[in-house]
Design an enzyme around this catalytic site. Structure first.
Site, PDB file in Angstrom:
ATOM      1  N   SER A  96       0.837  -1.188   0.000  1.00 26.51           N
ATOM      2  CA  SER A  96       0.000   0.000   0.000  1.00 26.51           C
ATOM      3  C   SER A  96       0.883   1.254   0.000  1.00 26.51           C
ATOM      4  O   SER A  96       1.675   1.452  -0.910  1.00 26.51           O
ATOM      5  CB  SER A  96      -0.945  -0.067   1.209  1.00 26.51           C
ATOM      6  OG  SER A  96      -1.931   0.912   1.155  1.00 26.51           O
ATOM      7  N   HIS A 121      -2.455  -1.325  -4.228  1.00 27.22           N
ATOM      8  CA  HIS A 121      -3.917  -1.406  -4.324  1.00 27.22           C
ATOM      9  C   HIS A 121      -4.484   0.007  -4.253  1.00 27.22           C
ATOM     10  O   HIS A 121      -3.752   0.967  -4.057  1.00 27.22           O
ATOM     11  CB  HIS A 121      -4.514  -2.320  -3.245  1.00 27.22           C
ATOM     12  CG  HIS A 121      -4.332  -1.840  -1.836  1.00 27.22           C
ATOM     13  ND1 HIS A 121      -4.762  -2.544  -0.749  1.00 27.22           N
ATOM     14  CD2 HIS A 121      -3.773  -0.727  -1.316  1.00 27.22           C
ATOM     15  CE1 HIS A 121      -4.486  -1.900   0.363  1.00 27.22           C
ATOM     16  NE2 HIS A 121      -3.884  -0.781   0.038  1.00 27.22           N
TER      17      HIS A 121
END
EC number: 3.4.21.92
Length: 197
Positions: A96, A121
């Site tokens: 992330s 993501h």
């Protein structure tokens, strides 16, 4: 508990916490989720190291599951604002916002240890309140998603459409796959580590 390092000098022994000792070598270690406190500490360290020597590289080691987008963007912007190049190294996991910061290193100086994992993501968020409040939050998360995707496209050389597809869900990569993707520039192996020491 933070480990202590004891050094011998002409004036006797001196004890340092490990992070202060690493900072003397221009190494910053991100080994936890990105929060306001963590981001403020890293930004302060980056600014301090720039003031110490604006020409010498800074090394950011990352083992982080991600965290706050806004706080991570503060680190990202500071990395790009300061004069020294910031070399990034993934050790374990850069997921992330951790992966975003890994990709934010200076081109040619973004690396990973061989068995690390990297995951990108879309940003996560939640909203509550009245319909208008939820709409405001939804618009903000869409803006952030677009902004992060555009930066990743620029940093990796991938088309924006591919970044959008890949970040729709958790997208995991090995270190060598991250090189092919353009997220990092090379995988560090044991031999390369010894050669630079």
């Amino acid at each position: 508990m933070i480990p202590i390092v004891v050094e011998e000098s002409g004036r006797g022994e001196r004890a340092f916490d490990i992070y202060s000792r690493l900072l003397r070598e221009r190494i910053i270690f991100l080994g936890e989720p990105v929060t306001s406190d963590v981001a403020n500490r890293i930004v302060a360290q980056l600014l301090f190291l720039e003031a110490e020597d604006p020409e010498k590289d800074i090394y950011l080691y990352i083992n982080s599951p991600g965290g706050s987008v806004y706080d991570g963007l503060g680190i990202f912007d500071t990395m790009n604002h300061i004069r020294p190049d910031v070399s990034t190294v993934c050790v374990g996991l850069a997921a992330s916002m951790g992966a975003f910061l890994l990709a934010a290193g200076a081109k040619g100086k973004r690396t990973s240890l061989a068995h690390s994992r990297i995951m990108i993501h879309q940003p996560l968020g939640g909203a509550q309140g009245q319909a208008k409040d939820i709409e405001i939050q939804a618009n903000e998360i869409l803006y952030i998603k677009q902004n992060l995707n555009e930066v990743l496209a620029e940093r990796t050389g991938q088309p924006l459409s591919r970044i959008e597809d890949d970040t729709d869900r958790d997208f995991f990569m090995s270190a060598s796959e991250a090189v092919e993707y353009g997220l990092i520039d090379r995988v560090i192996d044991r031999r390369a580590l010894k050669a630079t020491a």
